[in-house]
Design a protein around this motif. Sequence first.
Motif, PDB file in Angstrom:
ATOM      1  N   ASP A  55       1.424   3.587   2.891  1.00 32.55           N
ATOM      2  CA  ASP A  55       2.090   3.120   4.112  1.00 32.55           C
ATOM      3  C   ASP A  55       3.603   3.035   3.964  1.00 32.55           C
ATOM      4  OD1 ASP A  55      -0.407   2.861   5.217  1.00 32.55           O
ATOM      5  OD2 ASP A  55      -0.575   0.717   4.839  1.00 32.55           O
ATOM      6  N   SER A  70      -2.990   9.020   0.809  1.00 27.99           N
ATOM      7  CA  SER A  70      -3.159   9.150   2.259  1.00 27.99           C
ATOM      8  C   SER A  70      -4.319  10.082   2.579  1.00 27.99           C
ATOM      9  CB  SER A  70      -1.871   9.682   2.888  1.00 27.99           C
ATOM     10  OG  SER A  70      -0.785   8.809   2.665  1.00 27.99           O
ATOM     11  N   ALA A 124       2.167   7.716   8.345  1.00 26.39           N
ATOM     12  CA  ALA A 124       2.885   7.648   7.069  1.00 26.39           C
ATOM     13  C   ALA A 124       2.474   8.796   6.157  1.00 26.39           C
ATOM     14  CB  ALA A 124       2.622   6.305   6.388  1.00 26.39           C
ATOM     15  N   SER A 177      -1.863  -3.360   7.899  1.00 25.22           N
ATOM     16  CA  SER A 177      -0.837  -4.159   7.227  1.00 25.22           C
ATOM     17  C   SER A 177       0.072  -4.832   8.248  1.00 25.22           C
ATOM     18  CB  SER A 177      -0.004  -3.275   6.295  1.00 25.22           C
ATOM     19  OG  SER A 177       0.608  -2.234   7.021  1.00 25.22           O
ATOM     20  N   SER A 218      -2.695   9.872   8.571  1.00 23.39           N
ATOM     21  CA  SER A 218      -1.973   8.783   9.220  1.00 23.39           C
ATOM     22  C   SER A 218      -0.517   9.199   9.428  1.00 23.39           C
ATOM     23  CB  SER A 218      -2.035   7.518   8.357  1.00 23.39           C
ATOM     24  OG  SER A 218      -1.353   7.730   7.130  1.00 23.39           O
ATOM     25  N   ARG A 242       0.872  -1.171   0.000  1.00 25.31           N
ATOM     26  CA  ARG A 242       0.000   0.000   0.000  1.00 25.31           C
ATOM     27  C   ARG A 242       0.911   1.223   0.000  1.00 25.31           C
ATOM     28  NH1 ARG A 242      -3.732  -2.037   5.056  1.00 25.31           N
ATOM     29  NH2 ARG A 242      -3.261  -4.233   4.699  1.00 25.31           N
TER      30      ARG A 242
END
Length: 640
Positions: free
Chosen positions: A208, A252, A228, A318, A226, A205
Amino acid sequence: MSSKEWTAWDLTRRISPREQVRVMKRDAYGRLDENSYPSVHRVGPHSPTTPWAMNLADERGFFRVLCFDFDGKIKGEVDVDLMEQAHDECDALSRVLDSLSIAHVVCQSSGTGGRHIWITLRDGAAAERMIALSGAAHANFGTLDHGMLNNPRTGAARPPLSPHRDGSSSTVLWGDLDALTDPATTLDDLDALTVALDKRKPALRAADSAPAGPVNEHHRAHRALSRAGTAHMATVGGGSNPSWTGFACLLSAANAGWTFGDVEHAAKSAPGMEHYRTKNNGRGSRHSRSKGEARARLERQWAKALQFAAVQRPLPASREPADLTELNALVTDVDVLLSRLAASPGRWGRTEKAISQRTILLSLAYLTLQTGKRVVAASTRDLALMGGLGRTTAADALTALARDGFIERVTPSDDGNAAEWRLLREFSTTPGTVRPQPLNNPRPPSELFNLRASLVTALENQLTDQRHDLFTRAGLGHLAGKVYALLRQIPALTVETAARLLGVSTRHTATILSRLRRHKLIVKHPEGWARSKRDLRDHAAVSEGVSGTLADRAERYRAEREVWAWWHAEIDRMTTAPRARTRRLHVTSRTLEFTDGRPGERSWPLYPRDSEGRGDHRMARYWAVNGMLAPGSLWWSSAA
């Protein structure tokens, strides 16, 4: 001899691994319309009269020359977005090579703007070593055409300075051609490059993944992201690959529920969104975009990010797979599944039900690869939204696939938990058949992860291409979406070829292509039909009156889930001792806030009742649809 003193043929004579090169052949009219090299020309004093391509490996199959080909064309036509991405990725690989002190030359391959990175080796590299390197490179750079690096027999490319059939020539952008004639790169250097590329390749992904460069710790986005995503937004100058970082920022933001207005605001100043303010000039630097160009690019990329976010939304957090042997079996099974789907198009394309079953099967395969688990939890509504289908259609498809032995329901749904499904292995191997990858002989980890990433990308592209308002049942239909997705994989399709690949009649195929052409989604191509350069699906959806269909469906499913959770909370309250019940206000109370920000059990209002005291589900749905149950929202009712 300096780079300026070399001629194209003299350089080829010095670095060619073989005694002959492949050359183009003029047609009966003296033209070079076809991009192929059917003839051979001996390497000697006299140069060919037509463009030539040089083999990368010698007669024994050992690579002596490497060419990393970054291509920004679709069906032979330049795509502006892809070409700029190719430039960014070429620059990124060049920086990696510089960090490892590997001498290389960067060329503009022709007048269309493609990029070649050339490296010559001191010793020949075996095909196995090159497969590992090309796989790692392709996992990092989506525009890299790595096929020639996997083919020691016929893999070839036009060498630096050589002519192109359009009249232009390969030109050196930076690097010294003398480094190619006097190779210093060793096999250990290649191994170091493979390791470096394996370490920096994106996560499955993209949102991420680790940032592509240093991060500005002081930058703060105006809305929550997030961890990331925050790092991507703060990546200084977009990092080593600004186009990739820019899209990771958008992905994101899409996952965090941002709007286009939010990303447009962030693009003005966020370090990681440098790609949407400036563009690569093709020579290692950047210059500003016009406002119109910047907005148009941002709109296109935002629409793409929303499509990917919709497909990825059902994915759990993940995690790294603990058992590589099991992951190897999963990757092999999905690889075989995709091959079987392509080999039997009639089974999966002859009827609308079959097309829906194929979409659901691809969605489950995608979840299996992403999670690295044989058993995945997936609700009917989530699978429906991933494939652009209705929930009843998805439920029917799951039932049919389970009946036909492609999947198995491990556990049913209960009390808000999604049902668990498993891809059965029988579809890829029958009893007594030798598996293509036995469990006691798994792939090397790097090759396994690269193949997994490649399959995930292929599945994501198929799902996102056909998941659109236009390809719903009220629009052009799911088969039209399948045709549109197919045109990403194959440069051009004739009616007959498309009919064979889809498993339907030529008449039906012609009807589908006619509908796509009417909305200018496909254009005439010398070899049939190809995608148009611009993605006009949104415009076509508006014309068909189906724009917003999937968004409305997602909102409807959200309300249904909320009402279901509310009703379960009401059942729990009714089956609890009166003294243990929490006090609840009625849903129509004025200035009512249903959540006080404290952790623990969510505070639900009393469930609406009809005149006979039974649960009024229609009224409950009304409140859910109108956002009255949204945590943190203050509402009052005009009926109070």
